[in-house]
Design a protein around this motif. Structure first.
Motif, short mmCIF file in Angstrom:
data_model
loop_
_atom_site.label_atom_id
_atom_site.label_comp_id
_atom_site.label_asym_id
_atom_site.label_seq_id
_atom_site.Cartn_x
_atom_site.Cartn_y
_atom_site.Cartn_z
N THR A 1 94.75 80.20 84.30
CA THR A 1 93.33 80.32 84.64
C THR A 1 92.70 81.12 83.52
N LEU A 2 91.79 80.45 82.78
CA LEU A 2 91.12 81.06 81.64
C LEU A 2 89.65 81.22 81.99
N SER A 3 89.13 82.45 81.89
CA SER A 3 87.72 82.74 82.18
C SER A 3 87.02 83.11 80.90
N VAL A 4 85.85 82.51 80.68
CA VAL A 4 85.05 82.77 79.48
C VAL A 4 83.62 83.06 79.89
N SER A 5 82.91 83.83 79.06
CA SER A 5 81.49 84.07 79.35
C SER A 5 80.77 84.47 78.07
N GLY A 6 79.43 84.40 78.15
CA GLY A 6 78.62 84.76 77.00
C GLY A 6 77.16 84.49 77.27
N GLU A 7 76.40 84.35 76.20
CA GLU A 7 74.96 84.08 76.31
C GLU A 7 74.73 82.75 77.02
N PRO A 8 73.69 82.67 77.82
CA PRO A 8 73.40 81.41 78.53
C PRO A 8 73.23 80.23 77.56
N ALA A 9 73.71 79.08 78.02
CA ALA A 9 73.60 77.83 77.26
C ALA A 9 73.11 76.76 78.23
N PRO A 10 72.47 75.70 77.73
CA PRO A 10 72.00 74.63 78.62
C PRO A 10 73.16 74.03 79.42
N LEU A 11 72.97 73.90 80.73
CA LEU A 11 74.03 73.41 81.61
C LEU A 11 74.57 72.05 81.19
N LYS A 12 73.68 71.14 80.75
CA LYS A 12 74.14 69.82 80.34
C LYS A 12 75.09 69.91 79.15
N GLU A 13 74.82 70.82 78.23
CA GLU A 13 75.68 70.99 77.06
C GLU A 13 77.02 71.61 77.45
N VAL A 14 76.98 72.57 78.38
CA VAL A 14 78.22 73.19 78.84
C VAL A 14 79.09 72.14 79.53
N ARG A 15 78.49 71.34 80.40
CA ARG A 15 79.26 70.29 81.10
C ARG A 15 79.85 69.29 80.11
N ARG A 16 79.03 68.81 79.17
CA ARG A 16 79.52 67.84 78.20
C ARG A 16 80.68 68.42 77.39
N ALA A 17 80.57 69.68 76.98
CA ALA A 17 81.62 70.33 76.20
C ALA A 17 82.91 70.47 77.00
N LEU A 18 82.80 70.85 78.27
CA LEU A 18 84.00 70.98 79.11
C LEU A 18 84.62 69.62 79.38
N GLU A 19 83.81 68.58 79.53
CA GLU A 19 84.36 67.24 79.70
C GLU A 19 85.10 66.80 78.44
N GLN A 20 84.57 67.14 77.27
CA GLN A 20 85.26 66.82 76.02
C GLN A 20 86.56 67.60 75.91
N LEU A 21 86.54 68.87 76.31
CA LEU A 21 87.77 69.67 76.31
C LEU A 21 88.82 69.04 77.21
N ALA A 22 88.40 68.57 78.39
CA ALA A 22 89.33 67.91 79.31
C ALA A 22 89.91 66.65 78.68
N HIS A 23 89.11 65.95 77.91
CA HIS A 23 89.60 64.75 77.23
C HIS A 23 90.59 65.13 76.13
N ASP A 24 90.28 66.19 75.37
CA ASP A 24 91.14 66.64 74.27
C ASP A 24 92.42 67.30 74.76
N HIS A 25 92.37 67.93 75.90
CA HIS A 25 93.52 68.68 76.45
C HIS A 25 93.90 68.01 77.77
N PRO A 26 94.81 67.05 77.74
CA PRO A 26 95.06 66.20 78.91
C PRO A 26 95.60 66.90 80.15
N PHE A 27 96.09 68.14 80.04
CA PHE A 27 96.63 68.80 81.22
C PHE A 27 95.59 69.62 81.96
N LEU A 28 94.34 69.56 81.51
CA LEU A 28 93.27 70.30 82.16
C LEU A 28 93.09 69.79 83.58
N LEU A 29 93.15 70.66 84.55
CA LEU A 29 92.99 70.26 85.95
C LEU A 29 91.54 70.28 86.38
#
Length: 148
Positions: free
Chosen positions: A43-71
């Motif tokens: 379980t990895l927790s990250v935080s920082g300055e606010p970013a647009p929700l659509k960009e955060v979601r798209r980035a996490l979806e890309q991470l899930a694609h790049d890292h196949p074991f992401l649950l």
């Protein structure tokens, strides 16, 4: 300080020849454990300055694609939590890989420039024990990227 294999003679006379013995592939010294990979729940927790929700979601979806074991990933505009399984020899190796995940994928996935603020690494048995006793995080369903 001279390191000696357990059970080996601690000293030899000067100039005394050492007898060599062969060891078959896969043989281990008595008491030595195999370094077989195990599954670790991360379980990895990250935080920082606010970013647009659509960009955060798209980035996490890309991470899930790049890292196949992401649950699963949960996110808000200023923080996220990523849960996945990692195969590693021991906790130290699993934690090292987990601590590199965000930074190594920051550019390729377009992740926000957030910092890691939390890391939990537990073995498979501990994860399942927590679930069965009702005090662990619920199993990662539904799998995917979801807002908090």
């Amino acid at each position: 300080m001279r390191r000696v294999r357990p059970g080996a003679a601690a000293s030899r006379a000067a100039g005394e020849e050492r007898a060599l013995t062969s060891v078959a592939a896969g043989d281990r010294y008595e008491g030595e454990q195999a370094d077989l990979p195990r599954l670790w729940h991360i379980t990895l927790s990250v935080s920082g300055e606010p970013a647009p929700l659509k960009e955060v979601r798209r980035a996490l979806e890309q991470l899930a694609h790049d890292h196949p074991f992401l649950l699963t990933s949960r996110y808000a505009d200023d923080h996220a939590e990523i849960r996945y399984w990692e195969e590693a020899r021991d906790l130290h190796d699993a934690a090292a890989v987990a601590l590199r995940l965000w930074g190594e994928h920051r550019q390729t996935a377009g992740l926000p420039p957030w910092e890691i603020v939390g890391l939990e690494v537990i073995d498979r048995d501990t994860y399942h024990q927590r679930i069965s006793e009702g005090y662990g995080p619920p199993p990662a369903t539904p799998v995917g990227v979801h807002p908090y």
